[in-house]
Design a protein around this motif. Structure first.
Motif: not given
Length: 278
Positions: A1-25
């Protein structure tokens, strides 16, 4: 995840985590952000340089549009064996007319397309989060000042942009080579958005139209802005004065199998930004 702390990036991180996926930000300063449990963080910058080890074991990449460092990032992703990339682009990349805003995003798209990686381009129009620029005035009880009050857009919720990205990251075969042009579910003028703000907040919010010169000066106070980009953004707003046809696009509904979130929902989601301390 690049731009992980941005408005969209943060949402992508949270939604991937909610789906049970490993995330590197990837973030310039990971310690400044509170991350969901289980997110691995890496300090780095798309322009200044991404640590090579950031791509180890990565199968999919969400790419923030930073043309200055894109070639190095794409090369590192290819070398690490990344399979698919979602590009946070812009609806401006679909325009037939050339502009600085368009070029910024097409450079990133073309770099990814030429890499041999699988890709999906996300081309959102106006972000609903742009409205946060009005929050200080609203909190202070002052009028919202903006140019071209009758300029119309169909702004899209950042959570919906992220949801389309997550869909492509989790099912790359379905979305490979797709260009998703994203909008919200309704065409709204600047005045309309101010009206909806007031309705959701339960109080009057006034609109005051700026001159083009005033709006340009305000834009140029931002450190990331330059004169060409400011003029391009203002020209885009001027072109859409009174234009409502063709602004609402079907991709969010088609990819997510549900309607996009409304602007009223976005205001409710961000109520504290408009009602907190001045």
């Amino acid at each position: 995840m690049t731009g992980a702390s941005g408005n969209v990036g943060r949402q992508v991180v949270e939604q991937l985590v909610a789906a049970g996926e490993p995330v590197r930000a990837l973030s310039r300063d990971p310690a400044r952000t509170e991350w969901p449990d289980g997110v691995e963080t890496v300090a780095g910058d798309l322009v200044g340089g991404v640590p090579t080890e950031a791509f180890n074991g990565v199968r999919a990449l969400h790419l923030f549009p930073a043309p200055e460092g894109v070639d190095a990032v794409v090369a590192a992703a290819v070398a690490a064996g990344v399979v698919h990339v979602t590009v946070l682009s812009s609806l401006s990349a679909s325009w037939e007319t050339d502009s600085p805003l368009q070029r910024r995003h097409t450079v990133v798209e073309r770099a990814v397309e030429g890499s041999g990686l699988g890709w999906t381009h996300l081309r959102p129009g106006m972000f609903m989060t742009n409205t946060l620029a009005w929050a200080p005035a609203v909190r202070a009880g002052e009028p919202v000042r903006a140019p071209f009050g009758d300029s119309v857009a169909a702004p899209v919720h950042e959570a919906d942009i992220a949801a389309v990205a997550v869909a492509a990251l989790l099912d790359p075969a379905r979305h490979a080579g797709a260009v998703h042009e994203l909008s919200g579910p309704e065409a709204l003028s600047q005045r309309d958005r101010v009206r909806v703000l007031g309705e959701v907040l339960g109080r009057e919010v006034r609109f005051e139209e700026q001159s083009r010169a005033e709006a340009r000066a305000d834009l140029l106070r931002n450190p990331w802005m330059n004169e060409q980009l400011a003029d391009s953004l203002l020209a885009m707003q001027e072109r859409t004065v009174g234009v409502r046809d063709g602004l609402v696009l079907p991709a969010v509904d088609e990819v997510l199998d549900r309607p996009g979130r409304s602007f009223a929902e976005w205001v409710a989601d961000h109520r504290e930004a408009f009602t907190g301390p001045v």
